[in-house]
Write a protein that holds these residues in place. Sequence first.
Motif: not given
Length: 155
Positions: A83-111
């Motif tokens: 089930x594929x979702x997009x989300x544009x609203x969230x709250x809270x503080x980001x934590x580190x993930x035990x499955x890898x590294x989380x990073x904000x990536x510009x949509x045009x650069x992700x390819x």
Amino acid sequence: MQPTTLCYIEKDDSYLLLHRIAKKKDINKDKWIGVGGKFEDKESPEECLLREVKEETGLTLTSWRLRGIVTFVSDRWETEYMFLYTADGFEGEMISCNEGTLEWVKKKEMYRLNLWEGDKIFLELLEKEVPFFSLKLSYEGDTLVYAALDGKRIV
């Protein structure tokens, strides 16, 4: 068959991506993907989405949208319904993930990143604001050998 969720959280024309580098045995090893995971017993897609996003990012979603269902078929793992979702609203503080590294990536650069070939197809559908869709992706190893959008072959 394994039901899963995947979410692309949006902020400032970027998606929050997970670079899967932490686990030794991981079908997504070294790939960049959204956040999500497998359903637990008796969960709805939304319950799975909210739990997985919270576990992997520390964020609580406040606004999300179901965009499509993706069927993954492979010669190396069991069939998965995502089930594929997009989300544009969230709250809270980001934590580190035990499955890898989380990073904000510009949509045009992700390819430019190491993405699954099929992910590029559904990311383009998200970009084009295609209404709800069904996408089937078939892999042999890491190679995409077949793709069908709403029942019509495209690869």
